[in-house]
Scaffold this motif. Structure first.
Motif, mmCIF file in Angstrom:
data_model
loop_
_atom_site.group_PDB
_atom_site.id
_atom_site.type_symbol
_atom_site.label_atom_id
_atom_site.label_comp_id
_atom_site.label_asym_id
_atom_site.label_seq_id
_atom_site.Cartn_x
_atom_site.Cartn_y
_atom_site.Cartn_z
ATOM 1 N N ALA A 14 12.351 -43.126 8.452
ATOM 2 C CA ALA A 14 11.985 -44.527 8.245
ATOM 3 C C ALA A 14 12.512 -45.064 6.911
ATOM 4 C CB ALA A 14 10.473 -44.684 8.312
ATOM 5 N N GLU A 15 12.508 -44.219 5.884
ATOM 6 C CA GLU A 15 12.899 -44.663 4.544
ATOM 7 C C GLU A 15 14.405 -44.543 4.297
ATOM 8 O OE1 GLU A 15 10.529 -42.293 1.900
ATOM 9 O OE2 GLU A 15 8.679 -43.354 2.406
ATOM 10 N N ASP A 16 15.114 -43.854 5.164
ATOM 11 C CA ASP A 16 16.533 -43.583 4.975
ATOM 12 C C ASP A 16 17.375 -44.707 5.591
ATOM 13 O OD1 ASP A 16 19.125 -42.622 4.990
ATOM 14 O OD2 ASP A 16 18.613 -40.670 5.852
ATOM 15 N N PRO A 17 18.047 -45.509 4.771
ATOM 16 C CA PRO A 17 18.855 -46.599 5.324
ATOM 17 C C PRO A 17 20.088 -46.093 6.090
ATOM 18 C CG PRO A 17 19.195 -46.421 2.964
ATOM 19 C CD PRO A 17 18.104 -45.448 3.313
ATOM 20 N N ASN A 18 20.378 -44.817 5.968
ATOM 21 C CA ASN A 18 21.542 -44.213 6.602
ATOM 22 C C ASN A 18 21.139 -43.317 7.785
ATOM 23 O OD1 ASN A 18 24.329 -44.303 6.385
ATOM 24 N ND2 ASN A 18 24.456 -42.418 5.218
ATOM 25 N N SER A 19 19.925 -43.527 8.298
ATOM 26 C CA SER A 19 19.408 -42.634 9.340
ATOM 27 C C SER A 19 19.828 -43.050 10.742
ATOM 28 C CB SER A 19 17.880 -42.568 9.281
ATOM 29 O OG SER A 19 17.315 -43.775 9.750
ATOM 30 N N VAL A 20 20.010 -42.030 11.581
ATOM 31 C CA VAL A 20 20.255 -42.208 13.010
ATOM 32 C C VAL A 20 19.328 -41.223 13.714
ATOM 33 C CG1 VAL A 20 21.900 -41.977 14.901
ATOM 34 C CG2 VAL A 20 22.665 -42.858 12.690
ATOM 35 N N ILE A 21 18.526 -41.717 14.662
ATOM 36 C CA ILE A 21 17.653 -40.840 15.435
ATOM 37 C C ILE A 21 18.411 -40.426 16.688
ATOM 38 C CG2 ILE A 21 15.471 -40.651 16.683
ATOM 39 C CD1 ILE A 21 14.300 -42.651 14.676
ATOM 40 N N LEU A 22 18.438 -39.124 16.947
ATOM 41 C CA LEU A 22 19.197 -38.570 18.057
ATOM 42 C C LEU A 22 18.263 -37.787 18.984
ATOM 43 C CD1 LEU A 22 21.996 -38.069 19.315
ATOM 44 C CD2 LEU A 22 22.239 -36.120 17.762
ATOM 45 N N ALA A 38 16.347 -44.393 19.354
ATOM 46 C CA ALA A 38 17.134 -43.165 19.398
ATOM 47 C C ALA A 38 18.368 -43.303 20.271
ATOM 48 C CB ALA A 38 16.272 -42.017 19.919
ATOM 49 N N ILE A 39 19.435 -42.647 19.831
ATOM 50 C CA ILE A 39 20.638 -42.483 20.642
ATOM 51 C C ILE A 39 20.384 -41.267 21.519
ATOM 52 C CG2 ILE A 39 23.078 -41.847 20.584
ATOM 53 C CD1 ILE A 39 23.233 -43.197 17.834
ATOM 54 N N HIS A 40 20.657 -41.396 22.809
ATOM 55 C CA HIS A 40 20.428 -40.268 23.716
ATOM 56 C C HIS A 40 21.742 -39.584 24.056
ATOM 57 C CE1 HIS A 40 19.962 -38.622 27.905
ATOM 58 N NE2 HIS A 40 19.202 -37.840 27.164
ATOM 59 N N LYS A 60 26.472 -40.441 8.261
ATOM 60 C CA LYS A 60 25.064 -40.774 8.549
ATOM 61 C C LYS A 60 24.195 -39.523 8.466
ATOM 62 C CE LYS A 60 25.819 -45.105 9.798
ATOM 63 N NZ LYS A 60 25.295 -46.224 9.054
ATOM 64 N N ASN A 61 22.895 -39.745 8.387
ATOM 65 C CA ASN A 61 21.908 -38.663 8.386
ATOM 66 C C ASN A 61 21.236 -38.657 9.753
ATOM 67 O OD1 ASN A 61 22.427 -38.179 5.619
ATOM 68 N ND2 ASN A 61 21.052 -39.841 5.083
ATOM 69 N N TYR A 62 21.297 -37.523 10.449
ATOM 70 C CA TYR A 62 20.807 -37.434 11.827
ATOM 71 C C TYR A 62 19.447 -36.760 11.896
ATOM 72 C CZ TYR A 62 25.239 -39.313 13.061
ATOM 73 O OH TYR A 62 26.308 -40.175 13.165
ATOM 74 N N TYR A 63 18.499 -37.480 12.498
ATOM 75 C CA TYR A 63 17.135 -37.002 12.712
ATOM 76 C C TYR A 63 17.034 -36.703 14.201
ATOM 77 C CZ TYR A 63 16.430 -38.581 7.989
ATOM 78 O OH TYR A 63 16.540 -38.728 6.628
ATOM 79 N N VAL A 64 16.995 -35.419 14.538
ATOM 80 C CA VAL A 64 17.189 -34.967 15.909
ATOM 81 C C VAL A 64 15.874 -34.449 16.488
ATOM 82 C CG1 VAL A 64 18.630 -33.514 17.392
ATOM 83 C CG2 VAL A 64 19.507 -34.266 15.167
ATOM 84 N N TYR A 65 15.636 -34.787 17.767
ATOM 85 C CA TYR A 65 14.445 -34.248 18.431
ATOM 86 C C TYR A 65 14.723 -33.955 19.896
ATOM 87 C CZ TYR A 65 13.477 -38.752 20.684
ATOM 88 O OH TYR A 65 13.557 -39.884 21.455
ATOM 89 N N CYS A 66 13.867 -33.102 20.453
ATOM 90 C CA CYS A 66 13.888 -32.788 21.884
ATOM 91 C C CYS A 66 12.428 -32.677 22.327
ATOM 92 C CB CYS A 66 14.674 -31.505 22.162
ATOM 93 S SG CYS A 66 13.927 -30.024 21.465
ATOM 94 N N ARG A 67 12.168 -31.928 23.366
ATOM 95 C CA ARG A 67 10.798 -31.794 23.862
ATOM 96 C C ARG A 67 9.944 -30.946 22.922
ATOM 97 N NH1 ARG A 67 7.679 -28.472 26.813
ATOM 98 N NH2 ARG A 67 9.344 -26.940 26.994
ATOM 99 N N ALA A 87 21.536 -32.964 9.072
ATOM 100 C CA ALA A 87 20.885 -32.975 10.382
ATOM 101 C C ALA A 87 19.487 -32.407 10.205
ATOM 102 C CB ALA A 87 21.685 -32.146 11.381
ATOM 103 N N TYR A 88 18.494 -33.156 10.650
ATOM 104 C CA TYR A 88 17.098 -32.782 10.447
ATOM 105 C C TYR A 88 16.398 -32.636 11.792
ATOM 106 C CZ TYR A 88 18.390 -34.531 5.863
ATOM 107 O OH TYR A 88 19.036 -34.741 4.669
ATOM 108 N N ASN A 89 15.826 -31.469 12.017
ATOM 109 C CA ASN A 89 15.157 -31.156 13.272
ATOM 110 C C ASN A 89 13.676 -31.499 13.194
ATOM 111 O OD1 ASN A 89 14.697 -29.997 15.844
ATOM 112 N ND2 ASN A 89 14.115 -28.070 14.901
ATOM 113 N N LEU A 90 13.161 -32.151 14.243
ATOM 114 C CA LEU A 90 11.730 -32.440 14.341
ATOM 115 C C LEU A 90 11.030 -31.188 14.870
ATOM 116 C CD1 LEU A 90 9.253 -34.291 14.261
ATOM 117 C CD2 LEU A 90 9.914 -35.139 16.526
ATOM 118 N N LYS A 91 10.350 -30.494 13.986
ATOM 119 C CA LYS A 91 9.634 -29.276 14.352
ATOM 120 C C LYS A 91 8.531 -29.610 15.360
ATOM 121 C CE LYS A 91 7.966 -27.378 10.766
ATOM 122 N NZ LYS A 91 7.559 -26.618 9.589
ATOM 123 N N GLY A 92 8.508 -28.900 16.482
ATOM 124 C CA GLY A 92 7.503 -29.153 17.518
ATOM 125 C C GLY A 92 7.925 -30.212 18.519
#
Length: 102
Positions: A14-22, A38-40, A60-67, A87-92
Protein backbone atom coordinates in the motif's frame (compact mmCIF):
# COMPACT_ATOMS: atom_id res chain seq x y z
CA UNK A 1 12.64 -12.94 -2.23
CA UNK A 2 11.11 -12.24 1.14
CA UNK A 3 8.24 -14.03 2.86
CA UNK A 4 6.10 -11.34 4.48
CA UNK A 5 3.27 -11.61 6.98
CA UNK A 6 -0.09 -10.30 5.88
CA UNK A 7 0.47 -7.11 7.89
CA UNK A 8 3.91 -6.45 6.35
CA UNK A 9 2.78 -7.37 2.83
CA UNK A 10 -0.37 -5.22 2.99
CA UNK A 11 1.45 -2.22 4.49
CA UNK A 12 4.42 -2.37 2.14
CA UNK A 13 2.32 -2.85 -1.00
CA UNK A 14 0.00 0.00 0.00
CA UNK A 15 2.82 2.42 0.85
CA UNK A 16 5.06 1.51 -2.10
CA UNK A 17 4.43 3.81 -5.09
CA UNK A 18 6.31 1.30 -7.25
CA UNK A 19 4.25 -1.74 -6.22
CA UNK A 20 2.54 -4.28 -8.47
CA UNK A 21 0.33 -6.98 -6.97
CA UNK A 22 0.67 -10.29 -8.80
CA UNK A 23 -1.85 -13.16 -8.43
CA UNK A 24 -0.42 -16.49 -9.63
CA UNK A 25 -3.50 -18.67 -8.96
CA UNK A 26 -5.63 -20.50 -11.51
CA UNK A 27 -8.51 -18.69 -13.26
CA UNK A 28 -10.98 -20.75 -11.21
CA UNK A 29 -9.37 -19.58 -7.96
CA UNK A 30 -9.42 -15.95 -9.13
CA UNK A 31 -13.20 -16.19 -9.62
CA UNK A 32 -13.48 -16.36 -5.80
CA UNK A 33 -11.99 -12.86 -5.56
CA UNK A 34 -8.61 -11.17 -5.76
CA UNK A 35 -6.60 -8.72 -3.73
CA UNK A 36 -6.77 -5.16 -5.03
CA UNK A 37 -6.02 -4.55 -8.69
CA UNK A 38 -3.79 -7.60 -8.98
CA UNK A 39 -2.37 -8.70 -12.30
CA UNK A 40 -3.28 -12.34 -12.87
CA UNK A 41 -0.70 -14.69 -14.39
CA UNK A 42 -1.37 -18.41 -13.76
CA UNK A 43 1.83 -20.15 -12.63
CA UNK A 44 0.51 -23.47 -13.98
CA UNK A 45 0.83 -22.29 -17.60
CA UNK A 46 4.52 -23.26 -17.76
CA UNK A 47 6.55 -21.39 -20.35
CA UNK A 48 3.66 -18.98 -20.95
CA UNK A 49 4.01 -17.95 -17.28
CA UNK A 50 7.72 -17.21 -17.74
CA UNK A 51 7.03 -15.38 -21.01
CA UNK A 52 4.41 -13.20 -19.30
CA UNK A 53 6.78 -12.41 -16.42
CA UNK A 54 9.51 -11.39 -18.83
CA UNK A 55 7.19 -8.70 -20.24
CA UNK A 56 6.84 -7.05 -16.80
CA UNK A 57 8.81 -3.99 -15.71
CA UNK A 58 11.89 -5.11 -13.73
CA UNK A 59 12.05 -1.74 -11.96
CA UNK A 60 8.78 -2.41 -10.12
CA UNK A 61 8.36 -4.15 -6.77
CA UNK A 62 6.20 -7.29 -7.03
CA UNK A 63 3.91 -8.38 -4.20
CA UNK A 64 2.95 -11.94 -5.10
CA UNK A 65 0.25 -14.20 -3.71
CA UNK A 66 -1.51 -17.50 -4.37
CA UNK A 67 -3.90 -19.66 -2.36
CA UNK A 68 -1.53 -20.76 0.41
CA UNK A 69 1.84 -19.12 -0.26
CA UNK A 70 3.62 -22.06 -1.91
CA UNK A 71 3.13 -21.20 -5.59
CA UNK A 72 3.74 -17.52 -4.93
CA UNK A 73 7.03 -18.43 -3.23
CA UNK A 74 8.00 -20.35 -6.37
CA UNK A 75 6.90 -17.39 -8.51
CA UNK A 76 9.08 -15.03 -6.46
CA UNK A 77 12.07 -17.33 -6.99
CA UNK A 78 11.36 -17.36 -10.74
CA UNK A 79 11.08 -13.56 -10.76
CA UNK A 80 14.44 -13.29 -8.99
CA UNK A 81 16.04 -15.72 -11.46
CA UNK A 82 14.74 -13.55 -14.33
CA UNK A 83 16.42 -10.47 -12.89
CA UNK A 84 13.59 -8.95 -10.86
CA UNK A 85 15.28 -7.73 -7.68
CA UNK A 86 12.18 -7.15 -5.55
CA UNK A 87 9.60 -9.92 -5.17
CA UNK A 88 7.65 -10.33 -1.94
CA UNK A 89 5.66 -13.45 -1.10
CA UNK A 90 2.45 -13.28 0.95
CA UNK A 91 3.04 -15.91 3.63
CA UNK A 92 -0.08 -18.06 4.04
CA UNK A 93 -1.56 -16.75 0.79
CA UNK A 94 -5.12 -15.62 0.28
CA UNK A 95 -6.34 -18.33 2.69
CA UNK A 96 -5.06 -16.20 5.57
CA UNK A 97 -5.92 -12.83 4.00
CA UNK A 98 -8.19 -10.77 6.22
CA UNK A 99 -8.54 -7.75 3.96
CA UNK A 100 -11.13 -7.06 1.28
CA UNK A 101 -11.35 -9.02 -1.94
CA UNK A 102 -12.53 -7.73 -5.29
Amino acid sequence: MADLSQEEWARMSAEDPNSVILDVRTPEEVEDGKIGDAIHIDIYTGQAFVDALEKLDKSKNYYVYCRSGNRSGQACAILNSLGFPNAYNLKGGILEWEGELQ
